[in-house]
Design an enzyme around this catalytic site. Sequence first.
Site, PDB file in Angstrom:
ATOM      1  N   ASP A 187       0.809  -1.214   0.000  1.00 41.24           N
ATOM      2  CA  ASP A 187       0.000   0.000   0.000  1.00 41.24           C
ATOM      3  C   ASP A 187       0.846   1.268   0.000  1.00 41.24           C
ATOM      4  O   ASP A 187       0.652   2.160   0.807  1.00 41.24           O
ATOM      5  CB  ASP A 187      -0.911  -0.052   1.246  1.00 41.24           C
TER       6      ASP A 187
ATOM      7  N   GLU B  83       3.691  -7.934   7.777  1.00 42.71           N
ATOM      8  CA  GLU B  83       2.428  -8.551   7.394  1.00 42.71           C
ATOM      9  C   GLU B  83       2.561  -9.641   6.354  1.00 42.71           C
ATOM     10  O   GLU B  83       1.905  -9.602   5.310  1.00 42.71           O
ATOM     11  CB  GLU B  83       1.466  -7.483   6.897  1.00 42.71           C
TER      12      GLU B  83
ATOM     13  N   TYR C 269      -6.681  -3.031  13.035  1.00 38.99           N
ATOM     14  CA  TYR C 269      -7.570  -1.960  12.548  1.00 38.99           C
ATOM     15  C   TYR C 269      -9.003  -2.176  13.013  1.00 38.99           C
ATOM     16  O   TYR C 269      -9.936  -1.978  12.247  1.00 38.99           O
ATOM     17  CB  TYR C 269      -7.475  -1.867  11.022  1.00 38.99           C
TER      18      TYR C 269
ATOM     19  N   GLU D  25       0.903  -0.895  13.995  1.00 40.20           N
ATOM     20  CA  GLU D  25      -0.051  -0.132  13.190  1.00 40.20           C
ATOM     21  C   GLU D  25      -1.414  -0.151  13.859  1.00 40.20           C
ATOM     22  O   GLU D  25      -1.846  -1.177  14.381  1.00 40.20           O
ATOM     23  CB  GLU D  25      -0.228  -0.740  11.778  1.00 40.20           C
TER      24      GLU D  25
HETATM   25  C1  CKU Z   1      -2.060   0.013   6.111  1.00 38.48           C
HETATM   26  C2  CKU Z   1      -3.948  -5.077   6.633  1.00 38.48           C
HETATM   27  C3  CKU Z   1      -3.238  -3.917   7.091  1.00 38.48           C
HETATM   28  C4  CKU Z   1      -2.066  -3.520   6.222  1.00 38.48           C
HETATM   29  N1  CKU Z   1      -1.347  -2.306   6.645  1.00 38.48           N
HETATM   30  C5  CKU Z   1      -0.130  -2.118   5.882  1.00 38.48           C
HETATM   31  C6  CKU Z   1       0.195  -0.706   5.495  1.00 38.48           C
HETATM   32  O1  CKU Z   1       1.215  -0.648   4.533  1.00 38.48           O
HETATM   33  C7  CKU Z   1      -1.047  -0.031   4.980  1.00 38.48           C
HETATM   34  O2  CKU Z   1      -0.791   1.261   4.493  1.00 38.48           O
HETATM   35  C8  CKU Z   1      -2.372  -1.342   6.573  1.00 38.48           C
HETATM   36  C9  CKU Z   1      -3.354   0.676   5.661  1.00 38.48           C
HETATM   37  O3  CKU Z   1      -3.511   1.869   5.878  1.00 38.48           O
HETATM   38  O4  CKU Z   1      -4.199  -0.020   5.120  1.00 38.48           O
END
Ligand code: CKU
Length: 606
Positions: A166, A419, A475, A513
């Site tokens: 991402d 991840e 999240y 995160e």
């Molecule tokens: C973040 C499944 C979560 C993955 N995580 C990685 C990161 O690189 C992304 O930017 C989530 C997001 O904001 O979805």
Amino acid sequence: MKHSLLYPVNSASRRAVSLDGMWKFQFDPQSTGLASGWTKGLPDPVSMPVPSSFCDLFTDKDSREYCGDFWYETDFFVPGEWQGSDIVLRFGSATHRARVFVNGTEVASHEGGFLPFSADVTDVVRYNTRNRLSVLLNNELHEYTLPAGETAVLKNGKKVAAPYFDFYNYAGLQRPVKLLCLPQEQIVDFTVSHRLCGEDAEVDYTVETNGSHDCTVEVYDADGRPVASAAGRAGTLHIAGARLWNVHAAYLYTFVVRIVDGGRVVDEYSEKIGIRTFEVKDGHFLLNGKPIYLRGFGKHEDADLRGRGLDLVTVKRDFECMKWIGANCFRTSHYPYADEIYQMADEEGFLIIDEVPAVGFFESLMNFAAASQGNGKALGYFEKETTPTLLENHKQALTEMITRDKNHASVIAWSILNEPQCTSEGTEAYFKPLFDLARELDAQKRPRTYAIIMHSTPETSRGQQFADFISLNRYYGWYAMGGNSISDAEEAFREEMDGWNQVRRGRPVIFTEYGADTLAGEHKLPSVMWSQEYQNEYLDMNHRVFDSYDFVQGELVWNFADFQTTEGIMRVNGNKKGIFTRQRQPKDAAFHFRARWTALPDDYKA
Ligand code: CKU
């Protein structure tokens, strides 16, 4: 000979000249440049600044999105008085892979876009005149490269990057390029590790050279006074009344290494080092033996126009914002950053979780979203035909990262993956050699971790047992049970935390995160997702959960600032989970964090 990853410096025996500036640049979509003699000069170049990503400088979409081979070219002057020395080119990085030519002769190649490499050009340069430097780069992604992705071909024949991650696939010469003049017998590497003995400290050191003459080391305090010295390639320096390196109170000594031949100095190299210890013990992180609660960010090297190009203005502003908000830590998500950022963290007293570019090891169309819901396209990532190649690339990047970063006081831990798909059979066989390698390479034996994706639970994750502390990317309240269901999110979150408590075996847990996308100008009462109000409610809920578990020993919110991603229905011109905007101005949540983090004691939950 092993290539040195030491940072380029000037000294009595060394010269480092910057080659940054305006270079020539040309796309090579058919990959015919090499055969067509482009190393003799690019036929139709445009100008291109170094360092920078090339992408956002163009005004047409084909150029911004370009995927494939492309060339950079410049020339450099080699002074006649450098004859008899080693002449070396040092690239801070070249994304994602490069072949380097000087005066038409290939002098180096390198796989991986986020770590330095060098080329010995002694035998190909001409003295007292200009030499042509051509670099053939490539920014394609594959399932066996770090970072991972695919390269798709459109019906019109154009290649496009399809990242399994991402963040935008920025590329180019994104970090400084330097021309070095080094003595033939030279210091290749040095290593320090620290022990505290009451008021004093002991620094164990080793020095690696490519010759046989003796070495000496000297340590000077911040006022330039000598405080310790020793002779030999390995030994222990005793520093009486040592001033320790600490969070927001960095104290740096200067470490000087010399190769000596009787009274003659053959080579001299110096670097600033901070004396500190860091360990995981009894469920806590101990910095100099005292508990420290981590607070801060997952970041990106990302800014307007420059993309991932090193920009000291942005670097400075980021550290000022991080100090203002009360942070003490960041993760170099999802790749090792430029040398200069670690130097600044050493100086400002920030803790770094250093991450190798092992991201995207989870195959799916919309990787990060699908993966978080457990419906990724394929389940296993470590059982493929390409897995051995991936593992080799991964070991190489990990080796380079630890070799480069091992002496930084700021670096407290290694993040070995972000991840990955870590619930399938091949997980253990893939993880073990990497975790072992990190332990073997690091004299300081820093703790190792990896960021665990949402659907890898305490019951299903087959990699977590390798980690010295558990890092969760979660999240709840955003990708799962967001908005009006946030109360369910909190319940589910607590249930999962109870599960981690069962398997954590005394190890601390941190969040690498958590976050909610928020549009900087968007307000709504009562809140809706994407509004600033919702970001704050989301954070309140998450912090309530963190605060109720003593084994949670750190919180690194996603992300420090809004950042560019590939376009798509999940992203509004980039990921908007920043606590700051991409221009580094605060969203409402920044004040929320400032209030919380400046109030939490350093040893919160000690
Ligand atoms: C973040 C499944 C979560 C993955 N995580 C990685 C990161 O690189 C992304 O930017 C989530 C997001 O904001 O979805």
